[in-house]
Design an enzyme around this catalytic site. Structure first.
Site, PDB file in Angstrom:
ATOM      1  N   GLN A 176       1.704  -6.254  -3.035  1.00  0.00           N
ATOM      2  CA  GLN A 176       2.051  -6.279  -1.609  1.00  0.00           C
ATOM      3  C   GLN A 176       3.395  -5.567  -1.368  1.00  0.00           C
ATOM      4  O   GLN A 176       3.725  -4.637  -2.074  1.00  0.00           O
ATOM      5  CB  GLN A 176       2.067  -7.715  -1.066  1.00  0.00           C
ATOM      6  CG  GLN A 176       0.720  -8.394  -1.020  1.00  0.00           C
ATOM      7  CD  GLN A 176       0.413  -9.158  -2.280  1.00  0.00           C
ATOM      8  OE1 GLN A 176       1.271  -9.656  -2.964  1.00  0.00           O
ATOM      9  NE2 GLN A 176      -0.861  -9.251  -2.598  1.00  0.00           N
TER      10      GLN A 176
ATOM     11  N   ASP B 156       0.826  -1.218   0.000  1.00  0.00           N
ATOM     12  CA  ASP B 156       0.000   0.000   0.000  1.00  0.00           C
ATOM     13  C   ASP B 156       0.856   1.262   0.000  1.00  0.00           C
ATOM     14  O   ASP B 156       0.405   2.322   0.441  1.00  0.00           O
ATOM     15  CB  ASP B 156      -0.941   0.028   1.220  1.00  0.00           C
ATOM     16  CG  ASP B 156      -1.792  -1.213   1.332  1.00  0.00           C
ATOM     17  OD1 ASP B 156      -2.450  -1.560   0.332  1.00  0.00           O
ATOM     18  OD2 ASP B 156      -1.796  -1.843   2.401  1.00  0.00           O
TER      19      ASP B 156
ATOM     20  N   GLY C 150      -3.757  -4.404  -4.414  1.00  0.00           N
ATOM     21  CA  GLY C 150      -4.569  -3.320  -4.953  1.00  0.00           C
ATOM     22  C   GLY C 150      -3.732  -2.084  -5.205  1.00  0.00           C
ATOM     23  O   GLY C 150      -2.875  -1.737  -4.401  1.00  0.00           O
ATOM     24  N   HIS C 151      -3.960  -1.458  -6.332  1.00  0.00           N
ATOM     25  CA  HIS C 151      -3.286  -0.207  -6.658  1.00  0.00           C
ATOM     26  C   HIS C 151      -4.346   0.844  -6.984  1.00  0.00           C
ATOM     27  O   HIS C 151      -5.292   0.568  -7.717  1.00  0.00           O
ATOM     28  CB  HIS C 151      -2.377  -0.355  -7.889  1.00  0.00           C
ATOM     29  CG  HIS C 151      -1.319  -1.393  -7.744  1.00  0.00           C
ATOM     30  ND1 HIS C 151      -0.528  -1.503  -6.625  1.00  0.00           N
ATOM     31  CD2 HIS C 151      -0.913  -2.376  -8.580  1.00  0.00           C
ATOM     32  CE1 HIS C 151       0.330  -2.495  -6.790  1.00  0.00           C
ATOM     33  NE2 HIS C 151       0.102  -3.047  -7.963  1.00  0.00           N
TER      34      HIS C 151
ATOM     35  N   LYS D 234       2.528   1.975  -5.197  1.00  0.00           N
ATOM     36  CA  LYS D 234       3.207   1.408  -6.368  1.00  0.00           C
ATOM     37  C   LYS D 234       2.488   1.760  -7.659  1.00  0.00           C
ATOM     38  O   LYS D 234       3.112   1.941  -8.697  1.00  0.00           O
ATOM     39  CB  LYS D 234       3.311  -0.113  -6.222  1.00  0.00           C
ATOM     40  CG  LYS D 234       4.228  -0.559  -5.092  1.00  0.00           C
ATOM     41  CD  LYS D 234       4.298  -2.068  -4.979  1.00  0.00           C
ATOM     42  CE  LYS D 234       3.018  -2.701  -4.494  1.00  0.00           C
ATOM     43  NZ  LYS D 234       2.664  -2.330  -3.096  1.00  0.00           N
TER      44      LYS D 234
END
Length: 427
Positions: free
Chosen positions: A223, A13, A40-41, A16
């Site tokens: 991650q 988080d 998740g991005h 990225k």
């Protein structure tokens, strides 16, 4: 031209997606090399916000080919849901490539994940319940289902039956759940075959050829370093290798072809899920970081645990990844604090420890030793160069760079695509 790895240097988080998107216009391929839709991005383009879970962030850059590598586990239902959502918003997704060697998350993997986590009770790991861990377990146990298996029905049937022979025993006898019918699983998986086929390719060959031709390939981890199954805060980790070595095994590109390894580092620290977190704040400062930083998991929807910057973690990430650069994100979130604590070492059993302890027990008992740095109150979101930052913000960045062991080559000063200060080129 370089092949670059871009990865999280904390617990994930870190931003990225923003970093990948920043490079997207100069990159020919963006490759997800591990994880699944437990990552998740969030990428902000103009006034549009995109939440990506399984797809590489490069899918938002028109000139870039997004690739899902062999190290990723793919839930086809989630994949098509994401593709449909982007297509509805006018994003061209036709260039996506998926490795035929990537493993598929099946409905029984999701079931096993959820019932196992519930069974653990207070000892639960804090998984997302999306079947990621059980799918990687099947992969290691050699009963996994790969994308290419969809195109040989007899092999698919054999593999599903083999996987369920054991799982149904566990589900029925240990968890008191109904056995899962293999025929229904095969039938569901085959419904994805035709739509997946245009995307399936020998991505290892394509990527190696691209690098040999001088094209720019960016490997994007999901991650973060401390969630790596080998190098993270085990067992509170993911089931794959987000660290730099995972880029090679998860894509089929050898380490001698990697030229830069960029670590994404948040100006403070967050994590989602259970596990040790020495600088975690359970007070007003923690709530302020969560609120100002919008710290809610893109995939999980869970509030992130928040704390001050942890220099031993940054140094550890530099070491295990061989980082050449840092991208420091969310510096703007710290605006308004008179003083900003930074963890420079730990106290463990009355002793000062400068580096991340290898012992899980020691890390659980580590107490942060803070150094106070002066804060700033000026709005930094319009800063275009390092010199545009207030002096105290500049000093904060320099201090983090010195403590972390690699140069900070870019700084995020806001969520938008253009709200980034580039100090050194990554290319």
């Amino acid at each position: 031209m370089p092949a670059l790895v871009l990865l999280g240097a904390q617990w994930g988080d870190e931003g990225k997606g923003k970093a990948t998107d920043l490079l997207g216009g100069s990159v020919d391929y963006v490759v997800r090399y591990q994880g699944g839709n437990n990552a998740g991005h969030t990428v902000v383009v103009g006034d549009q916000k995109y939440a990506l879970h399984l797809l590489p962030s490069g899918i938002l850059s028109p000139g870039c080919t997004p690739v899902i590598g062999n190290g990723v586990v793919v839930d086809p239902a989630v994949l098509f849901s994401e593709l449909n959502g982007l297509n509805e918003r006018g994003v061209d997704t036709s260039k996506l490539l998926i490795s035929g060697n990537a493993h598929l998350i099946t409905p029984y993997n999701v079931t096993v994940d959820k019932v196992t986590e519930r069974f653990l009770g207070s000892r639960k790991i804090g998984t997302t319940g999306r079947g990621i861990g059980p799918t990687y377990a099947d992969k290691i146990n050699r009963v996994g289902i790969r994308v290419q298996d969809l195109y040989d029905e007899s092999i698919l049937v054999q593999k599903v039956e083999a996987a369920l022979d054991f799982k149904n025993q566990i589900l029925a006898k240990l968890y008191n759940r109904r056995a899962i019918e293999s025929g229904k699983i095969v039938e569901e998986l085959l419904t994805y075959a035709d739509r997946l086929k245009p995307y399936v390719a020998d991505t290892t060959l394509i990527l190696n050829d691209a690098i040999d031709e001088g094209k720019v390939v960016l490997f994007e981890g999901g991650q973060g370093t401390l969630l790596d199954v080998d190098h993270g805060t085990y067992p509170f980790v993911t089931s794959s290798n987000p660290t730099a070595g995972g880029a090679c095994t998860g894509s089929g590109v050898g380490p001698t072809k990697i030229s830069r390894v960029i670590g994404i580092l948040k100006a403070y620290t967050t994590r989602v899920g259970a596990g040790p977190f020495p600088t975690e704040l359970l007070d007003e400062d923690g709530e302020a970081l969560r609120r100002i930083g919008g710290e809610r998991g893109v995939t999980t929807g869970r509030d992130r645990r928040c704390g001050w910057f942890d220099a031993p973690i940054a140094r550890y990430a530099t070491r295990v990844n061989g980082l050449t650069d840092f991208f420091l994100t969310k510096l703007d979130v710290l605006t308004g604090w008179e003083q900003i604590p930074v963890c420079v070492a730990y106290e463990i059993d009355g002793k000062r420890v400068e580096e991340l302890p290898y012992s899980q027990t020691d890390f659980h008992h580590a107490k942060p030793i803070y150094e106070m740095l002066p804060g700033w109150s000026e709005d930094i979101t319009k800063a275009k160069t390092f010199d545009d930052l207030p002096k105290n913000a500049q000093d904060y960045v320099k201090a983090l760079e010195e403590m972390s062991g690699a140069p900070i080559s870019a700084i995020g000063v806001g969520p938008g695509r253009t709200e980034t200060i580039q100090i050194n080129s990554f290319l």
